[in-house]
Design a protein around this motif. Structure first.
Motif, PDB file in Angstrom:
ATOM      1  N   GLN A 109       0.863  -1.275   0.080  1.00  0.00           N
ATOM      2  CA  GLN A 109      -0.184   0.039  -0.035  1.00  0.00           C
ATOM      3  C   GLN A 109       1.012   1.217  -0.039  1.00  0.00           C
ATOM      4  OE1 GLN A 109      -2.243  -0.769   3.415  1.00  0.00           O
ATOM      5  NE2 GLN A 109      -0.935   0.225   4.874  1.00  0.00           N
ATOM      6  N   ASN A 110       0.412   2.361  -0.495  1.00  0.00           N
ATOM      7  CA  ASN A 110       1.056   3.513  -0.914  1.00  0.00           C
ATOM      8  C   ASN A 110       0.147   4.471  -0.442  1.00  0.00           C
ATOM      9  OD1 ASN A 110       2.228   6.202  -1.500  1.00  0.00           O
ATOM     10  ND2 ASN A 110       3.113   5.044  -3.267  1.00  0.00           N
ATOM     11  N   ILE A 111       0.008   5.234   0.811  1.00  0.00           N
ATOM     12  CA  ILE A 111      -1.093   6.070   1.295  1.00  0.00           C
ATOM     13  C   ILE A 111      -0.874   7.220   0.407  1.00  0.00           C
ATOM     14  CG2 ILE A 111       0.569   7.274   3.194  1.00  0.00           C
ATOM     15  CD1 ILE A 111      -3.313   6.566   3.106  1.00  0.00           C
ATOM     16  N   THR A 112       0.304   7.693  -0.151  1.00  0.00           N
ATOM     17  CA  THR A 112       0.450   9.025  -0.894  1.00  0.00           C
ATOM     18  C   THR A 112      -0.360   8.716  -2.203  1.00  0.00           C
ATOM     19  OG1 THR A 112       2.553   9.083  -0.075  1.00  0.00           O
ATOM     20  CG2 THR A 112       2.085  10.401  -2.214  1.00  0.00           C
ATOM     21  N   ALA A 113      -0.235   7.773  -2.893  1.00  0.00           N
ATOM     22  CA  ALA A 113      -1.031   7.442  -4.237  1.00  0.00           C
ATOM     23  C   ALA A 113      -2.457   7.377  -3.856  1.00  0.00           C
ATOM     24  CB  ALA A 113      -0.436   5.975  -4.764  1.00  0.00           C
ATOM     25  N   ILE A 114      -3.046   6.812  -2.725  1.00  0.00           N
ATOM     26  CA  ILE A 114      -4.151   6.519  -2.176  1.00  0.00           C
ATOM     27  C   ILE A 114      -4.861   8.019  -2.195  1.00  0.00           C
ATOM     28  CG2 ILE A 114      -5.917   5.897  -0.362  1.00  0.00           C
ATOM     29  CD1 ILE A 114      -4.163   3.615   0.112  1.00  0.00           C
ATOM     30  N   LEU A 115      -4.389   8.829  -1.397  1.00  0.00           N
ATOM     31  CA  LEU A 115      -4.598  10.351  -1.261  1.00  0.00           C
ATOM     32  C   LEU A 115      -4.686  11.454  -2.440  1.00  0.00           C
ATOM     33  CD1 LEU A 115      -3.630  11.097   2.285  1.00  0.00           C
ATOM     34  CD2 LEU A 115      -5.755  10.555   1.897  1.00  0.00           C
ATOM     35  N   ASP A 116      -3.738  10.816  -3.316  1.00  0.00           N
ATOM     36  CA  ASP A 116      -3.648  11.616  -4.428  1.00  0.00           C
ATOM     37  C   ASP A 116      -4.726  11.468  -5.616  1.00  0.00           C
ATOM     38  OD1 ASP A 116      -1.095  12.712  -4.543  1.00  0.00           O
ATOM     39  OD2 ASP A 116      -0.204  10.951  -5.635  1.00  0.00           O
ATOM     40  N   GLN A 117      -5.840  10.792  -4.944  1.00  0.00           N
ATOM     41  CA  GLN A 117      -7.265  10.536  -5.746  1.00  0.00           C
ATOM     42  C   GLN A 117      -8.194  11.272  -5.201  1.00  0.00           C
ATOM     43  OE1 GLN A 117      -8.491   6.204  -5.886  1.00  0.00           O
ATOM     44  NE2 GLN A 117      -6.242   5.860  -5.444  1.00  0.00           N
TER      45      GLN A 117
END
Ligand SMILES: *[C@@H]1O[C@H](CO)[C@@H](O)[C@H](O)[C@H]1NC(C)=O
Ligand SMILES: *[C@@H]1O[C@H](CO)[C@@H](O)[C@H](O)[C@H]1NC(C)=O
Ligand SMILES: *[C@@H]1O[C@H](CO)[C@@H](O)[C@H](O)[C@H]1NC(C)=O
Ligand SMILES: *[C@@H]1O[C@H](CO)[C@@H](O)[C@H](O)[C@H]1NC(C)=O
Ligand SMILES: *[C@@H]1O[C@H](CO)[C@@H](O)[C@H](O)[C@H]1NC(C)=O
Length: 259
Positions: free
Chosen positions: A23-31
């Motif tokens: 998981q990558n929280i940065t990529a998740i929140l980028d959405q």
């Protein structure tokens, strides 16, 4: 001979790869552009990689407008380390989706956060109090009797089932103890050129706008009901990782025997 080396290499590679969280929280929140301030602060403080290295978490995400008061204090009366601890206080070490939140035992629970795991929180000050509010909402507050609630969970923003749930929180919480952790200047014995007086952080938490009446968690937010309720132990989701290891182990043993 060479085949054996390859087999061992495959095994080693897998052991490393399989132990990494995907998981990558940065990529998740980028959405969600509404959380870009939070996202950049998580990266800046390094808290993002702490999140990525764990499983079964809930991020209480504060949107750009509600986080602005904290962001504005960075570099003024808050150091990067203090902001990091404030952010860690918004990372619950348990996975909560809206359904699980609606089924808190006796309507209230204390849950530890990433801030508690630093060892810097005295007693249980690194816990949050989750308590049922009116009309199905869930309030979040400090784990102190009579502290009241300044923040409410509004909705689920992102969900990676049982690994990470991102829930919108109406405003940021400042855990007790964080403001006292600023480095104490070393006492200078000689009264040489007067040290410039550094602004002392106010002992009281900053005035965040008190949340306006918040919509309750709507039933549609609930994930499919086959979800195992209460299954979210902080480190219980490792079955994901163990399956590939076993498979590759078998392959390696087969290759080895083949030689
Ligand atoms: C959940 O975390 C595990 C272990 O880090 C990982 O292998 C798996 O891919 C993750 N699941 C999802 C849906 O990202
Ligand atoms: C996580 O995602 C961000 C944005 O997509 C990317 O820049 C970063 O390299 C990723 N980090 C890891 C550890 O994969
Ligand atoms: C819930 O409340 C009942 C009655 O007050 C009590 O006996 C029980 O221990 C409580 N459960 C938890 C998990 O706190
Ligand atoms: C959490 O908040 C509720 C509501 O104010 C309170 O009844 C409960 O005692 C609190 N829990 C703890 C451990 O302080
Ligand atoms: C909650 O709000 C009150 C009143 O605005 C404030 O005094 C208190 O510091 C806030 N608590 C937190 C944890 O932000």
């Amino acid at each position: 001979m060479q085949m054996r080396h390859i087999a061992v290499a495959i095994l080693l590679l897998c052991t490393f790869h399989c132990s990494l969280a995907d998981q990558n929280i940065t990529a998740i929140l980028d959405q969600n552009p509404d959380y870009s301030v939070l996202n950049s602060l998580l990266t800046k403080t390094g808290v993002a990689s702490e999140i990525n290295s764990r499983n079964s978490l809930t991020l209480l995400a504060v949107d750009n407008a509600a986080l602005a008061p904290v962001a504005a204090r960075l570099g003024n009366d808050l150091t990067l380390n203090q902001v990091a601890d404030i952010l860690r206080y918004h990372v619950l070490l348990q996975y909560y989706n809206p359904l699980q939140l609606s089924q808190l035992s006796n309507g209230t629970t204390l849950t530890p956060t990433l801030y508690q795991s630093t060892g810097r929180a005295a007693g249980q000050l690194g816990f949050v109090n989750l308590t049922d509010g009116s009309s199905g909402s869930v309030n979040v507050g400090l784990p102190v009797k009579g502290a009241g609630f300044n923040a409410t969970i509004l909705q689920q923003v992102q969900n990676v089932p049982y690994n990470i749930s991102v829930l919108q929180l109406s405003s940021a919480l400042v855990p007790m103890g964080v403001l006292a952790t600023s480095p104490v200047p070393a006492p200078s014995p000689v009264p040489t050129p007067a040290p410039t007086p550094t602004p002392v952080p106010a002992p009281s938490p900053f005035p965040t706008p008190v949340s306006s009446p918040s919509p309750a968690l709507t039933p549609e937010l609930s994930v499919p009901s086959e979800s195992p309720i209460g299954s979210a132990h902080p480190s219980s989701s490792l079955p994901f990782a163990s399956v590939p290891v076993h498979m590759v182990l078998l392959i390696c043993v087969a290759l080895y025997n083949f030689m």
